[in-house]
Write an enzyme that holds these catalytic residues in place. Structure first.
Site, PDB file in Angstrom:
ATOM      1  N   ASN A 180       0.856  -1.191   0.000  1.00  0.00           N
ATOM      2  CA  ASN A 180       0.000   0.000   0.000  1.00  0.00           C
ATOM      3  C   ASN A 180       0.887   1.235   0.000  1.00  0.00           C
ATOM      4  OD1 ASN A 180      -1.865   2.032   0.403  1.00  0.00           O
ATOM      5  ND2 ASN A 180      -3.018   0.934   1.972  1.00  0.00           N
ATOM      6  N   ASP A 186      -7.337   4.258  -0.887  1.00  0.00           N
ATOM      7  CA  ASP A 186      -7.911   3.002  -0.387  1.00  0.00           C
ATOM      8  C   ASP A 186      -9.435   3.008  -0.523  1.00  0.00           C
ATOM      9  OD1 ASP A 186      -5.361   2.326   0.265  1.00  0.00           O
ATOM     10  OD2 ASP A 186      -5.657   2.339   2.437  1.00  0.00           O
ATOM     11  N   GLY A 210      -5.484  -2.575   0.110  1.00  0.00           N
ATOM     12  CA  GLY A 210      -4.914  -1.284  -0.235  1.00  0.00           C
ATOM     13  C   GLY A 210      -3.679  -1.292  -1.101  1.00  0.00           C
ATOM     14  N   ASP A 212      -1.414  -1.018  -4.320  1.00  0.00           N
ATOM     15  CA  ASP A 212      -1.666  -0.144  -5.467  1.00  0.00           C
ATOM     16  C   ASP A 212      -0.399   0.044  -6.294  1.00  0.00           C
ATOM     17  OD1 ASP A 212      -0.177   1.557  -3.805  1.00  0.00           O
ATOM     18  OD2 ASP A 212      -1.967   2.593  -3.064  1.00  0.00           O
ATOM     19  N   HIS A 285     -13.943 -12.590 -21.290  1.00  0.00           N
ATOM     20  CA  HIS A 285     -15.199 -12.116 -20.715  1.00  0.00           C
ATOM     21  C   HIS A 285     -14.988 -10.702 -20.203  1.00  0.00           C
ATOM     22  CE1 HIS A 285     -12.832 -14.172 -17.576  1.00  0.00           C
ATOM     23  NE2 HIS A 285     -13.201 -13.148 -16.808  1.00  0.00           N
ATOM     24  N   ARG A 364      -0.277 -10.447 -20.546  1.00  0.00           N
ATOM     25  CA  ARG A 364      -0.655 -11.806 -20.226  1.00  0.00           C
ATOM     26  C   ARG A 364      -2.153 -11.897 -20.504  1.00  0.00           C
ATOM     27  NH1 ARG A 364      -4.468 -14.299 -16.483  1.00  0.00           N
ATOM     28  NH2 ARG A 364      -3.605 -16.273 -15.764  1.00  0.00           N
ATOM     29  N   ASP A 366      -5.708 -13.632 -20.338  1.00  0.00           N
ATOM     30  CA  ASP A 366      -6.462 -14.526 -19.475  1.00  0.00           C
ATOM     31  C   ASP A 366      -7.338 -15.481 -20.287  1.00  0.00           C
ATOM     32  OD1 ASP A 366      -7.193 -15.116 -16.668  1.00  0.00           O
ATOM     33  OD2 ASP A 366      -9.187 -14.448 -17.286  1.00  0.00           O
ATOM     34  N   GLU A 395      -2.631 -17.473 -21.149  1.00  0.00           N
ATOM     35  CA  GLU A 395      -2.932 -18.379 -20.040  1.00  0.00           C
ATOM     36  C   GLU A 395      -3.598 -19.625 -20.611  1.00  0.00           C
ATOM     37  OE1 GLU A 395      -5.536 -18.946 -15.955  1.00  0.00           O
ATOM     38  OE2 GLU A 395      -6.312 -17.829 -17.667  1.00  0.00           O
ATOM     39  N   HIS A 461      -1.656 -16.851  -8.592  1.00  0.00           N
ATOM     40  CA  HIS A 461      -2.842 -16.410  -7.864  1.00  0.00           C
ATOM     41  C   HIS A 461      -3.985 -17.414  -7.968  1.00  0.00           C
ATOM     42  CE1 HIS A 461      -3.554 -15.264 -12.006  1.00  0.00           C
ATOM     43  NE2 HIS A 461      -4.844 -15.117 -11.731  1.00  0.00           N
ATOM     44  N   ASP A 462      -3.849 -18.417  -8.833  1.00  0.00           N
ATOM     45  CA  ASP A 462      -4.895 -19.424  -9.029  1.00  0.00           C
ATOM     46  C   ASP A 462      -4.591 -20.750  -8.342  1.00  0.00           C
ATOM     47  OD1 ASP A 462      -6.678 -17.919 -10.616  1.00  0.00           O
ATOM     48  OD2 ASP A 462      -5.448 -18.262 -12.395  1.00  0.00           O
ATOM     49  N   ARG A 510      -3.590 -15.516  -1.877  1.00  0.00           N
ATOM     50  CA  ARG A 510      -3.497 -14.086  -2.162  1.00  0.00           C
ATOM     51  C   ARG A 510      -3.368 -13.267  -0.877  1.00  0.00           C
ATOM     52  NH1 ARG A 510      -8.496 -14.001  -6.619  1.00  0.00           N
ATOM     53  NH2 ARG A 510      -7.628 -15.634  -7.959  1.00  0.00           N
TER      54      ARG A 510
END
Length: 645
Positions: A180, A186, A210, A212, A285, A364, A366, A395, A461-462, A510
């Site tokens: 942050n 925030d 927060g 960024d 999407h 990247r 998705d 991906e 992150h997946d 995460r």
């Protein structure tokens, strides 16, 4: 590769054979060279070779009857790898015109103790017993089969990869959870950054911590100190969620992260640190707040954006959704119709915009395998016009050779690589032979420039964090990370893995970044810093060849070479003790030794140094002893040795 069928006939056994041809180093656009990759059923072939010429020589090319023969050239193929089912052979052909016609030949025979190296089976050897392989099949006589033909080198069909990305060190940042840097932006209800990052993260896409773009800027010196070549940011565009994979506005940075001017400042400052910036684009999407979907919701059949989506019927309903979405009925992520030219024009414009106004270095993409391929072709063509060395990663969780032929992506997230690496290092469920065979199967799926740019990742992150899958055992993470940096491809570290963060599946993977790591985290951090510097210092680790040196399933250990690609260095010069051309700085070859077992292991390499060579530098996760003729790695440890003058 299109496999020629296995069969038996009166002439005897016919080996299982197929092959592919490609330009060997498309990023350099070297004319007149063709790389042949031949694979044969494991242990079915003792030697292989290739015969080639200009298809237009002697007035019209090769003749089925052998008449009017052009000046044929010959070369033995080099055995360069094997997996559980196949042996792989390679040869590079030269022809100034680039108009190749060629036959392959194979000599049946067992190869249980290793196949002959290239050059030991001269192409002029007796043809008795060989099978000839051509476009029309296999035969005992060359004139019976029509040759393969590669009519002309077409750069547009080559898998060109930006040189800066090959063998690079990428660092993935989930922006809300990194740092942050500006509390003033925030979102309401932002949670305080936890002092204890060992606690699970609450579920909820509307929970913010927060992080960024200002925070990323402030941590650029930290990233540069790791040796990072590029940062990959998960989506930063306006969205109601913390992950932002439900894009509301592709043309605006989310206010919780900053502004488009701040993004431009981030890329400018990153470039001054020698770091490139990769953005995440979600084109499969949109979010349900995206203007086109809102209009479809409001106007139904009268909406000009009806063909932008896949409504089952009208009016559109969201409870439950009667339209196609990402995955299974994810209401907030309606699937875009990327076959629609209007949709493609809009999305290509998004790509051009961020290249032009923020000077980003790549994207990247998705859910890339569920998007119309025509869009990806248009994205690549348009992006290259703005920035010729742009880097585009899809991906795709499975093998993706058809997307990596030069007209769509440069690379993909290499999840197939991650699977055997997890099985060996994290779970301990396979041995080194199976690990290497599975990796070889993946490596020979792609051309070398692509292999050098595949994004090899231990986590994202997946996925659950590697340390969680490894049962919290730090030595497993250390060994896997050393292997990741020593193996061909882009080494991508997920933020926090460099300080040994824990975490389960999404969203627990995460967690906010741990900026005050303990002893284990500090140890891991130093290892990643060292590995980042090694990748920058030794070209062999970035773009060098890879050769298995030894494997011991009983000891649970193996060793392999990374060899710099230097002009005039033949394969048989690369072995230990040979003069491998290490005459200039940075041309050392590297020996990588991995020992998962409970006892020290001596790599059975005949000699490590010789002919004036020596171990110039070493890096290990545990115990290591080195002499002129041996490298002994301690239990549950891995090491890299740089060998030069």
């Amino acid at each position: 590769m299109a496999t020629l069928p296995l069969s038996l006939n009166p002439a005897g056994f016919v080996p299982l054979v197929d092959h592919r041809a490609e330009w060997p180093m498309a990023s350099q656009q070297e004319n007149g060279r063709l790389r042949i990759v031949l694979r044969t059923g494991r242990d079915q072939v003792a030697a292989a070779g290739v015969v080639w010429a200009d298809r237009y020589e002697q007035g019209g090319g090769p003749d089925r009857a052998g008449l009017g023969r052009p000046p044929w050239l010959e070369r033995a193929c080099e055995h360069s790898g094997r997996d559980a089912q196949w042996d792989y052979w390679e040869a590079e052909l030269e022809l100034p015109t680039g108009r190749f016609a060629y036959w392959l030949w194979v000599l049946p025979g067992g190869a249980q103790s290793g196949l002959p190296a290239g050059g030991q089976v001269p192409a002029s050897a007796s043809r008795a017993g060989v099978w000839w392989v051509g476009d029309s099949g296999l035969a005992r006589a060359r004139h019976v089969v029509w040759p393969f033909e590669w009519p002309h080198q077409l750069a547009g069909e080559s898998p060109a990869v930006p040189d800066w990305a090959r063998g690079a060190f990428f660092y993935q940042i989930f922006v809300d959870r990194f740092f942050n840097g500006d509390p003033a932006n925030d979102p309401p209800g932002t949670l305080p950054w936890p002092q204890d990052t060992s606690q699970p993260v609450p579920k909820g896409a509307g929970l913010f911590y927060g992080g960024d773009l200002a925070g990323v800027i402030q941590k650029l010196p930290y990233l540069a100190g790791l040796g990072v070549d590029a940062i990959y940011l998960t989506p930063i565009f306006r969205s109601p969620s913390n992950h932002k994979y439900d894009t509301e506005d592709y043309l605006d940075v989310d206010p919780a992260f900053g502004t488009q001017d701040l993004l431009a400042d981030l890329t400018a400052q990153a470039h001054r640190h020698g770091i490139r910036v990769i953005l995440d684009l979600v084109f499969n999407h949109s979010g349900d707040r995206f203007f086109a979907f809102r209009n479809l919701l409001e106007q139904g059949a009268a909406s000009p954006y009806r063909e932008w989506y896949f409504p089952g019927n009208l009016p559109v309903s969201q409870a439950p959704p009667n339209y196609e979405t990402f995955a299974n009925a994810v209401v907030t992520m309606p699937k875009l119709n990327t076959a629609n030219p209007e949709v493609r024009r809009y999305l290509v414009g998004v790509v051009r915009r961020w290249l032009q106004i923020a000077d980003v270095d790549g994207f990247r993409l998705d859910v890339a395998n569920e998007v119309a391929r025509e869009l990806w072709r248009e994205v690549l063509e348009s992006a290259r016009r703005v920035k010729p060395d742009v880097f585009i990663v899809g991906e795709i969780w499975h093998r993706a050779a058809s997307w990596l032929r030069g007209d769509m992506f440069h690379s993909v997230m290499n999840y197939p690589w991650r699977a055997p690496v997890l099985d060996f290092f994290a779970r301990g469920s396979i041995g080194p032979t199976e690990l290497w065979e599975r990796l070889e199967s993946i490596r020979f799926t792609y051309a070398p420039p692509v292999t050098e740019a595949l994004v090899n990742l231990l986590g994202s992150h997946d996925t659950p964090r590697f340390l969680r899958l490894a049962g919290g055992e730090l030595w497993r993470l250390e060994m896997a990370t050393l292997f990741q940096f020593a193996y061909p491809g882009v080494a991508q570290v997920y933020y926090g893995d460099e300080v040994a963060m824990d975490g389960g599946g999404d969203p627990d993977c995460r967690r906010p970044m741990n900026w005050s790591p303990g002893r284990d985290g500090q140890s891991m951090l130093q290892l990643v810093r060292d590995l980042g510097q090694w990748r920058r210092r030794y070209p062999a680790l970035r773009t060098g060849g890879v050769e298995l040196a030894a494997v011991d399933d009983v000891a649970e250990a193996f060793a392999f070479w990374r060899v710099p690609r230097l002009p005039g260095v033949a394969r048989d010069q690369r072995g230990a003790g040979a003069d491998s051309g290490t005459r200039t700085g940075g041309s050392e070859r590297c020996l990588v030794v991995v020992n998962r077992g409970m006892r020290p292991w001596q790599a059975p390499v005949p000699e490590i140094t010789g002919a004036g060579l020596r171990v110039t530098e070493r890096l290990a996760t545990g115990e290591l002893e080195v002499s002129d003729r041996a490298a002994v790695v301690g239990p549950r440890s891995a090491a890299i040795l740089a060998i030069g003058r």
